[in-house]
Design a protein around this motif. Structure first.
Motif, short mmCIF file in Angstrom:
data_model
loop_
_atom_site.label_atom_id
_atom_site.label_comp_id
_atom_site.label_asym_id
_atom_site.label_seq_id
_atom_site.Cartn_x
_atom_site.Cartn_y
_atom_site.Cartn_z
N ALA A 27 0.83 -1.21 0.00
CA ALA A 27 0.00 0.00 0.00
C ALA A 27 0.86 1.25 0.00
O ALA A 27 0.57 2.22 -0.70
N ARG A 28 1.94 1.22 0.76
CA ARG A 28 2.86 2.36 0.77
C ARG A 28 3.56 2.51 -0.58
O ARG A 28 3.69 3.61 -1.11
N ARG A 29 4.04 1.39 -1.11
CA ARG A 29 4.79 1.41 -2.38
C ARG A 29 3.93 1.95 -3.52
O ARG A 29 4.39 2.78 -4.32
N LEU A 30 2.68 1.51 -3.60
CA LEU A 30 1.80 1.90 -4.71
C LEU A 30 0.88 3.06 -4.36
O LEU A 30 0.12 3.50 -5.20
N GLN A 31 0.94 3.51 -3.11
CA GLN A 31 0.03 4.55 -2.63
C GLN A 31 -1.43 4.13 -2.82
O GLN A 31 -2.25 4.88 -3.37
N VAL A 32 -1.74 2.93 -2.34
CA VAL A 32 -3.11 2.41 -2.41
C VAL A 32 -3.94 3.09 -1.33
O VAL A 32 -3.57 3.09 -0.16
N LYS A 33 -5.04 3.67 -1.74
CA LYS A 33 -5.95 4.29 -0.79
C LYS A 33 -6.86 3.22 -0.20
O LYS A 33 -7.27 2.29 -0.88
N GLY A 34 -7.16 3.34 1.08
CA GLY A 34 -8.09 2.43 1.73
C GLY A 34 -7.46 1.33 2.54
O GLY A 34 -8.15 0.44 3.02
N ILE A 35 -6.15 1.37 2.74
CA ILE A 35 -5.48 0.32 3.52
C ILE A 35 -6.03 0.27 4.94
O ILE A 35 -6.18 -0.82 5.51
N ALA A 36 -6.36 1.41 5.52
CA ALA A 36 -6.90 1.42 6.89
C ALA A 36 -8.22 0.66 6.95
O ALA A 36 -8.46 -0.09 7.91
N ILE A 37 -9.04 0.81 5.95
CA ILE A 37 -10.32 0.08 5.91
C ILE A 37 -10.05 -1.42 5.80
O ILE A 37 -10.71 -2.22 6.47
N CYS A 38 -9.09 -1.79 4.98
CA CYS A 38 -8.75 -3.21 4.83
C CYS A 38 -8.27 -3.80 6.14
O CYS A 38 -8.71 -4.89 6.54
N LEU A 39 -7.40 -3.08 6.84
CA LEU A 39 -6.89 -3.56 8.11
C LEU A 39 -7.99 -3.64 9.16
O LEU A 39 -8.06 -4.58 9.94
N LEU A 40 -8.88 -2.65 9.16
CA LEU A 40 -10.01 -2.66 10.08
C LEU A 40 -10.92 -3.85 9.80
O LEU A 40 -11.39 -4.52 10.73
N CYS A 41 -11.14 -4.14 8.53
CA CYS A 41 -11.95 -5.32 8.16
C CYS A 41 -11.28 -6.60 8.64
O CYS A 41 -11.96 -7.51 9.12
N CYS A 42 -9.97 -6.68 8.53
CA CYS A 42 -9.24 -7.86 8.99
C CYS A 42 -9.47 -8.11 10.47
O CYS A 42 -9.62 -9.26 10.90
N VAL A 43 -9.50 -7.03 11.25
CA VAL A 43 -9.62 -7.16 12.70
C VAL A 43 -11.07 -7.32 13.15
O VAL A 43 -11.35 -8.09 14.06
N THR A 44 -11.98 -6.62 12.51
CA THR A 44 -13.37 -6.61 13.00
C THR A 44 -14.27 -7.62 12.30
O THR A 44 -15.19 -8.14 12.94
N LEU A 45 -14.04 -7.87 11.04
CA LEU A 45 -14.89 -8.83 10.30
C LEU A 45 -14.17 -10.16 10.17
O LEU A 45 -14.54 -11.14 10.79
N ALA A 46 -13.16 -10.18 9.32
CA ALA A 46 -12.36 -11.39 9.11
C ALA A 46 -11.22 -11.06 8.18
O ALA A 46 -11.35 -10.20 7.29
N PHE A 47 -10.11 -11.74 8.37
CA PHE A 47 -9.00 -11.61 7.43
C PHE A 47 -9.45 -11.96 6.03
O PHE A 47 -9.02 -11.36 5.05
N ALA A 48 -10.37 -12.92 5.94
CA ALA A 48 -10.90 -13.35 4.65
C ALA A 48 -11.69 -12.26 3.94
O ALA A 48 -11.99 -12.38 2.76
N CYS A 49 -12.02 -11.19 4.63
CA CYS A 49 -12.65 -10.02 4.02
C CYS A 49 -11.61 -8.97 3.67
O CYS A 49 -11.58 -8.46 2.56
N GLY A 50 -10.75 -8.64 4.63
CA GLY A 50 -9.78 -7.55 4.44
C GLY A 50 -8.76 -7.82 3.36
O GLY A 50 -8.42 -6.92 2.59
N ALA A 51 -8.27 -9.06 3.26
CA ALA A 51 -7.25 -9.37 2.25
C ALA A 51 -7.80 -9.28 0.83
O ALA A 51 -7.20 -8.63 -0.03
N PRO A 52 -8.96 -9.90 0.52
CA PRO A 52 -9.50 -9.73 -0.84
C PRO A 52 -9.86 -8.28 -1.16
O PRO A 52 -9.71 -7.84 -2.29
N LEU A 53 -10.34 -7.54 -0.16
CA LEU A 53 -10.63 -6.12 -0.38
C LEU A 53 -9.36 -5.38 -0.76
O LEU A 53 -9.36 -4.57 -1.69
N PHE A 54 -8.26 -5.66 -0.06
CA PHE A 54 -7.00 -5.03 -0.42
C PHE A 54 -6.58 -5.40 -1.84
O PHE A 54 -6.13 -4.54 -2.60
N LEU A 55 -6.71 -6.66 -2.20
CA LEU A 55 -6.33 -7.09 -3.57
C LEU A 55 -7.14 -6.33 -4.61
O LEU A 55 -6.61 -5.95 -5.66
N PHE A 56 -8.43 -6.11 -4.33
CA PHE A 56 -9.27 -5.33 -5.25
C PHE A 56 -8.76 -3.89 -5.35
O PHE A 56 -8.61 -3.36 -6.46
#
Length: 107
Positions: free
Chosen positions: A61-90
């Protein structure tokens, strides 16, 4: 995949909550996640894999300046890693397409 990764684990979590008298007992959850060698294998596999991918997600996310990494990490912690990781890939793929479009337009 992110939607399925949010819904499917939480269906199991809701069933767990119902079975544990309408409360999410983290201690019980962790004990059950390590209750036998099969459960330990899955728990350890998820922990190690999720840790490695989370480190990569932050670096990428830092290298490519991907916006929304905080949301992805929050999803990993509050919903499931199985949500946050695919969201980040998108989000990462969308950013790569933006960069390709920018490079094509300037080149």
């Amino acid at each position: 995949m992110a939607v399925a990764g949010a819904v499917l684990p939480w269906l199991a979590n809701l069933e767990f909550i119902q079975l544990s008298n309408s409360a999410f007992d983290l201690g019980l959850f962790l004990r059950l996640a390590n209750a036998n060698p099969a459960a330990q294998s899955l728990s350890r596999d998820l922990f190690i894999g999720a840790t490695a991918i989370t480190i990569w997600m932050v670096a990428e996310a830092r290298r490519l300046q991907v916006k929304g990494i905080a949301i992805c990490l929050l999803c990993c912690v509050t919903l499931a890693f199985a949500c946050g990781a695919p969201l980040f890939l998108f989000l990462r793929e969308r950013r790569l397409q933006e960069l390709d479009h920018t490079n094509a337009a300037s080149g």
